[in-house]
Every structure is written in C-alpha cells, then in structure tokens.
Design a protein around this motif. Structure first.
Motif, PDB file in Angstrom:
ATOM      1  N   ALA A 140      23.285  42.319  -5.740  1.00  0.00           N
ATOM      2  CA  ALA A 140      24.423  42.107  -4.846  1.00  0.00           C
ATOM      3  C   ALA A 140      25.661  42.847  -5.353  1.00  0.00           C
ATOM      4  CB  ALA A 140      24.715  40.622  -4.705  1.00  0.00           C
ATOM      5  N   GLN A 141      25.860  42.870  -6.665  1.00  0.00           N
ATOM      6  CA  GLN A 141      27.021  43.560  -7.226  1.00  0.00           C
ATOM      7  C   GLN A 141      26.937  45.063  -6.976  1.00  0.00           C
ATOM      8  OE1 GLN A 141      27.546  43.049 -11.459  1.00  0.00           O
ATOM      9  NE2 GLN A 141      29.477  44.164 -11.493  1.00  0.00           N
ATOM     10  N   PHE A 142      25.746  45.639  -7.159  1.00  0.00           N
ATOM     11  CA  PHE A 142      25.596  47.078  -6.937  1.00  0.00           C
ATOM     12  C   PHE A 142      25.754  47.429  -5.461  1.00  0.00           C
ATOM     13  CE2 PHE A 142      23.704  46.905 -11.155  1.00  0.00           C
ATOM     14  CZ  PHE A 142      24.193  48.077 -11.721  1.00  0.00           C
ATOM     15  N   VAL A 143      25.230  46.595  -4.596  1.00  0.00           N
ATOM     16  CA  VAL A 143      25.409  46.827  -3.153  1.00  0.00           C
ATOM     17  C   VAL A 143      26.893  46.818  -2.811  1.00  0.00           C
ATOM     18  CG1 VAL A 143      25.040  45.846  -0.855  1.00  0.00           C
ATOM     19  CG2 VAL A 143      23.136  45.983  -2.467  1.00  0.00           C
ATOM     20  N   SER A 144      27.633  45.849  -3.361  1.00  0.00           N
ATOM     21  CA  SER A 144      29.069  45.749  -3.099  1.00  0.00           C
ATOM     22  C   SER A 144      29.810  46.990  -3.586  1.00  0.00           C
ATOM     23  CB  SER A 144      29.636  44.500  -3.783  1.00  0.00           C
ATOM     24  OG  SER A 144      31.041  44.452  -3.667  1.00  0.00           O
ATOM     25  N   SER A 187      29.431  53.707   1.266  1.00  0.00           N
ATOM     26  CA  SER A 187      28.118  53.523   1.879  1.00  0.00           C
ATOM     27  C   SER A 187      28.154  52.347   2.851  1.00  0.00           C
ATOM     28  CB  SER A 187      27.054  53.250   0.808  1.00  0.00           C
ATOM     29  OG  SER A 187      26.913  54.349  -0.066  1.00  0.00           O
ATOM     30  N   SER A 188      27.327  52.413   3.875  1.00  0.00           N
ATOM     31  CA  SER A 188      27.145  51.245   4.728  1.00  0.00           C
ATOM     32  C   SER A 188      26.296  50.226   3.977  1.00  0.00           C
ATOM     33  CB  SER A 188      26.444  51.644   6.029  1.00  0.00           C
ATOM     34  OG  SER A 188      25.097  52.028   5.760  1.00  0.00           O
ATOM     35  N   LYS A 189      26.270  49.005   4.464  1.00  0.00           N
ATOM     36  CA  LYS A 189      25.491  47.961   3.789  1.00  0.00           C
ATOM     37  C   LYS A 189      24.009  48.330   3.750  1.00  0.00           C
ATOM     38  CE  LYS A 189      24.787  42.948   3.595  1.00  0.00           C
ATOM     39  NZ  LYS A 189      25.335  42.853   2.233  1.00  0.00           N
ATOM     40  N   ALA A 190      23.510  48.906   4.858  1.00  0.00           N
ATOM     41  CA  ALA A 190      22.097  49.297   4.902  1.00  0.00           C
ATOM     42  C   ALA A 190      21.818  50.421   3.905  1.00  0.00           C
ATOM     43  CB  ALA A 190      21.717  49.728   6.312  1.00  0.00           C
ATOM     44  N   GLU A 191      22.716  51.409   3.840  1.00  0.00           N
ATOM     45  CA  GLU A 191      22.544  52.519   2.899  1.00  0.00           C
ATOM     46  C   GLU A 191      22.610  52.023   1.460  1.00  0.00           C
ATOM     47  OE1 GLU A 191      24.557  56.158   5.518  1.00  0.00           O
ATOM     48  OE2 GLU A 191      25.790  54.928   4.181  1.00  0.00           O
ATOM     49  N   ASP A 204      16.814  62.163  -3.078  1.00  0.00           N
ATOM     50  CA  ASP A 204      16.407  61.413  -1.886  1.00  0.00           C
ATOM     51  C   ASP A 204      15.809  60.059  -2.255  1.00  0.00           C
ATOM     52  OD1 ASP A 204      13.552  61.722  -2.453  1.00  0.00           O
ATOM     53  OD2 ASP A 204      13.826  63.812  -1.896  1.00  0.00           O
ATOM     54  N   HIS A 205      15.597  59.265  -1.224  1.00  0.00           N
ATOM     55  CA  HIS A 205      15.025  57.936  -1.416  1.00  0.00           C
ATOM     56  C   HIS A 205      13.507  57.964  -1.309  1.00  0.00           C
ATOM     57  CE1 HIS A 205      18.993  55.971  -1.090  1.00  0.00           C
ATOM     58  NE2 HIS A 205      19.249  56.940  -0.232  1.00  0.00           N
TER      59      HIS A 205
END
Length: 293
Positions: free
Chosen positions: A85-89, A96-100, A259-260
């Motif tokens: 969650a911290q890295f996403v934030s 970045s968007s939340k999905a990205e 890339d992912h």
C-alpha cells in the motif's frame, strides 16, 4: 489556520545505514506544484563511501550459498508485498494512476521472485564440462564480476530499480545504485525494505541525486568493476564509456523502457555481470593405462 505538512526526508542508503548526504544538499521533486519530499543530493564522497561499503560486503555475499541468496531475494519480495500500500501511494504521488501503480508493485514483487528462483540454477544451466584434447577435465562456471554501478531508469521509480538490482545481486555481486532523479521516492522506501530483509549491509547501496554530477565518478572510479546504464541519453553513454577506459570496466546499456511483461525476466541479465572461470584437472588416460583386467 491550515496545517503545514511535514515532508519526509528520504535519506540515502549506504552500508545498511541511512545517513544524510555528506554534501548537506537536498532537492524537492514536484507533482502538481506540490513538493513530494526532501531528497538528498548525493556527492562524490557519498559515492566513494558506497563503493567502500559494497567492496567490503562482496566477499560475504558472493560466498553465501546459492540457496541462501535465493531465500533472501524471496524475503525481499515478501517484505515488499507487506508494504504494498505504501509503494502504491508513492507511485500515485509521482504521477501514476492507481491501476498503474498497483501493476508496477505487483510486477516488482514477481520479478524478485523470478530471480530468486534462478539463484541456484543459472550456474547449472550455463556452466559446462568442456571437451578437450588432453587428459584433463575442463570445467567452466560463473563467478560474480564484483562491485556494479547501476544507473536506474529515469521514468520508473520502482520496477526499473528492481529489474536491474535483482539479477546483479542474484549473481553474487554487490552494487551502488543511482535512483531516478524525478521519481526517487520508491528507491529509498525500497532501501527500507532491504534493511529488514536479511540483506547484509553494503550489498545494495542506494544514492539519490543528479546523474550529471555523479555519472563521471561511476565511470572513473577504479573500484567499480562494471556499470549498468538504463537511460537514453547518448551523450551520457559516450561519456561513461570514455571514463571507463582507464580500468576497462564493463559498460552494459539497457533500455529505459522496463516493461511489465516477460522481456526483462531472463537469466541472461545475471550473466551480464558474471565472469567465466575455467578449471583444468588432470585425469588418468584410461586408454593408455589399459582396462585393468
């Protein structure tokens, strides 16, 4: 009266510790006119300290069993998952968007697990018993290059760093990393993950700052054995290659587009910073000695 936000100071990571930069300088990357944090502007002295730490950790890390290195890389992935969650934030703060952001964190975790799986396998796959014309066994196996400098992709905060650090340490090397200048948040938070993941101090050292200040020292430092460069600046690439001439260090240039998908999931990235050691061992010539009956 509105409250003034207390911005986090993202310190550098050297030898398993979090010092402030020796230079005393910092900068504030911005997003929509909002400062994201106080980021250290690392100096040449910081780089030298990081190289000393990396060299000091090399013998211990390279001599760990392949299985143990695999366990530790897997542990990094576990700890990264726990702080997802911290890295996403932080990725969202950097644009970045939340999905990205979710996709990038998931890909980073998966990439660590991928290279954890290769730690105890790549030498078996790529090592060899070589045919020779004399009465010898001839073995070729892979050993780490040594201290590797890493210039991470500028466009990627987390996945770019993980994609180049994981194969370097999987091969038994230690490294000094320069994080993205515009998106540095995840790099130092990743250092906090490393500090709690059984990774010995000095194996991975992470600096923040400007590539135009630090890149010449990555190329010219006589105790950095190789450099991986993951950006697109042709002027920087040429300068790095020229600076590396004096100690013949290996320069590996990779694409900035981390890339992912699976293009970056290959054991050949481990071999980029491995050396082939060949051993000769005499053996009795059976045909000359006779059958023994």
């Amino acid at each position: 009266m509105s409250r003034i936000e207390v911005l986090k100071t993202y310190k550098i990571y050297i030898g398993g510790k979090f010092p402030r930069t020796e230079s005393g300088r910092y900068y504030q990357p911005m997003n929509d006119k909002n400062a994201l944090g106080n980021i250290c502007l690392s100096s040449r002295k910081d780089l030298r300290n990081a190289v000393v730490a990396a060299r000091g950790a090399l013998a211990g890390w390279s001599n760990r069993t392949a299985y143990n290195k695999s366990q530790i890389l897997y542990r990094i992935a576990e700890m990264l998952e726990g702080r997802r969650a911290q890295f996403v934030s932080e990725l969202e703060q950097q644009g970045s968007s939340k999905a990205e952001a979710s996709k990038e964190v998931d890909a980073s975790i998966d990439r660590l697990i991928y290279f954890a799986g290769w730690c105890d396998k790549y030498t078996q796959v790529f090592g060899a018993i070589n045919p020779v014309a004399t009465s010898h066994f001839n073995f070729s196996s892979y050993e780490p290059t040594g201290v590797v400098g890493i210039i991470t992709p500028e466009k990627s905060s987390l996945l770019g760093l993980v994609s180049v650090v994981a194969p370097v340490i999987a091969g038994g090397n230690t490294c000094v990393v320069l994080a993205s200048e515009s998106k540095p948040l995840c790099a130092i938070t990743f250092a906090e993950v490393l500090a709690t993941s059984d990774v010995s101090g000095g194996v991975v050292n992470i600096l923040t700052g400007k590539s135009n200040e630090l890149l010449p020292h990555f190329g010219s430092h006589m105790d950095i054995n190789a450099v991986t460069y993951c950006r697109e600046d042709k002027t920087e690439i040429k300068a790095l290659q020229l600076d590396a001439v004096d100690n013949l260090k290996r320069i590996k240039v990779l694409s900035e587009d981390v890339d992912h998908e699976k293009a970056w999931e290959t054991p050949y990235l481990i071999l980029d910073h491995s050396e082939v050691k060949t051993t000769w061992h005499p053996v009795e010539n059976i045909s000359a000695a006779g059958s023994g009956y």
